[in-house]
Scaffold this motif. Sequence first.
Motif, PDB file in Angstrom:
ATOM      1  N   SER A  94     -13.615   0.970 -17.489  1.00 38.96           N
ATOM      2  CA  SER A  94     -13.800   2.417 -17.465  1.00 38.96           C
ATOM      3  C   SER A  94     -15.279   2.676 -17.228  1.00 38.96           C
ATOM      4  O   SER A  94     -16.114   1.776 -17.411  1.00 38.96           O
ATOM      5  N   THR A 152      -5.322   8.645 -25.477  1.00 42.55           N
ATOM      6  CA  THR A 152      -4.354   9.689 -25.146  1.00 42.55           C
ATOM      7  C   THR A 152      -3.873  10.413 -26.399  1.00 42.55           C
ATOM      8  O   THR A 152      -3.821  11.647 -26.444  1.00 42.55           O
ATOM      9  N   LEU A 198      -6.345  14.183 -16.306  1.00 41.24           N
ATOM     10  CA  LEU A 198      -4.969  14.640 -16.141  1.00 41.24           C
ATOM     11  C   LEU A 198      -4.300  14.850 -17.499  1.00 41.24           C
ATOM     12  O   LEU A 198      -3.579  15.833 -17.704  1.00 41.24           O
ATOM     13  N   TYR A 252      -7.424   9.751 -15.042  1.00 41.82           N
ATOM     14  CA  TYR A 252      -6.229   9.765 -15.888  1.00 41.82           C
ATOM     15  C   TYR A 252      -6.490  10.586 -17.155  1.00 41.82           C
ATOM     16  O   TYR A 252      -5.636  11.379 -17.578  1.00 41.82           O
ATOM     17  N   ARG A 254     -10.563   5.675 -11.977  1.00 38.79           N
ATOM     18  CA  ARG A 254      -9.139   5.944 -12.189  1.00 38.79           C
ATOM     19  C   ARG A 254      -8.862   6.285 -13.650  1.00 38.79           C
ATOM     20  O   ARG A 254      -8.092   7.192 -13.950  1.00 38.79           O
ATOM     21  N   ILE A 255      -9.501   5.541 -14.557  1.00 40.32           N
ATOM     22  CA  ILE A 255      -9.310   5.811 -15.985  1.00 40.32           C
ATOM     23  C   ILE A 255      -9.809   7.207 -16.324  1.00 40.32           C
ATOM     24  O   ILE A 255      -9.148   7.974 -17.055  1.00 40.32           O
ATOM     25  N   LEU A 304      -5.791   2.845 -23.685  1.00 40.29           N
ATOM     26  CA  LEU A 304      -5.553   4.180 -23.162  1.00 40.29           C
ATOM     27  C   LEU A 304      -4.634   4.992 -24.067  1.00 40.29           C
ATOM     28  O   LEU A 304      -4.799   6.207 -24.200  1.00 40.29           O
TER      29      LEU A 304
END
Length: 354
Positions: free
Chosen positions: A303, A218, A159, A156, A152-153, A214
Amino acid sequence: MNNTASEEQLIFLENDFEFVSQENRTHIDETYMSQSYWKDVSKRFFRNRGAVIGLICIILIVFMAIVGLDLNEYTFDEQTITHQNLPPRIPGVENLGIFDGSETMNTSTGVVNRNKYIAEDGSVTGLEDVYYWFGTDVLGRDIFTRTWMGTRISLYISLVAVLVDMVFGLSYGLISGYFGGKVDNAMQRFAEVLNGIPNLVVVTLLIIVLKPGLMTITFSLMITGWIGMSRIARAQMLKLKQQEFVLASRTLGARDFFIIFREILPNIFGQIITNTMFSIPTAIFTEAFLAFIGLGVPVPMASLGLLISDAFKSFTTHPYMIIPPVVVLAILMLSFNMLADGIRDAFDPKMKEM
């Protein structure tokens, strides 16, 4: 008399002519129905087996990342000390002699084959009805749920990479290439300064200001991850901004930003999608690398890079711990690369011949 005779000689009979054979007939041109551009692109894409396999693998991984944490009763951060270092054990499959909880360990006295789920002396261990599909780590956490949490990490991060590329990098490159001159010179010098700073230095500086997590990764992608896309967009803009359709729009009174985003952008959409798909594996690998060196998400979050880092410490004694995150990470990056190759060939089939 002579005229009458000549007229009688010009009279044709029914058997004076015969049809030409079927094979000697003149071929008639056929008109085929034209296909739309996107239908032609999708047709070329689905002919590429590698790209289709990559797309299927990505869909399966995304599906498991969504539902994988709910497939058993364990959570990704649940610690059970009595269940630490348990090998994979899968119900039903264990009857085949594989994934039955047994583990071969190299010790100072030799090779030892043991099964922690079942006591050797026949006593009750309390683990007879316990199953961990990917095993557990040194703290007794389920590797199965932690692997899909780590996925999922990674998704993300992919994305975020797409959004940064499409929103900031694309706009920056198009505007820089369209206006040119001093505007282009100033914007490109700024991009070169940012690109000259190593990503590891950027993350380290952000950790001083922010907490590891995160948000730090990011912001790191937002600072430097868009430069590659901006260069592609600028190059395409310099190639197309002198074309006739742009001149026609400008002559009819279209504004600059209308020309940039409504006239030129649709014509470079294929190159934009291709470059975006290639940037996703780079972003995923960057996150995994930062997590591996301790600059990723903090515990108890998981992660793929963090799982690999933790499992690497026990690789010589419990090698099964590192296999799930490594396999998922490798398949994810390889699938995105294969998908990007297929998209590139579908939008520009001539590139395949070069």
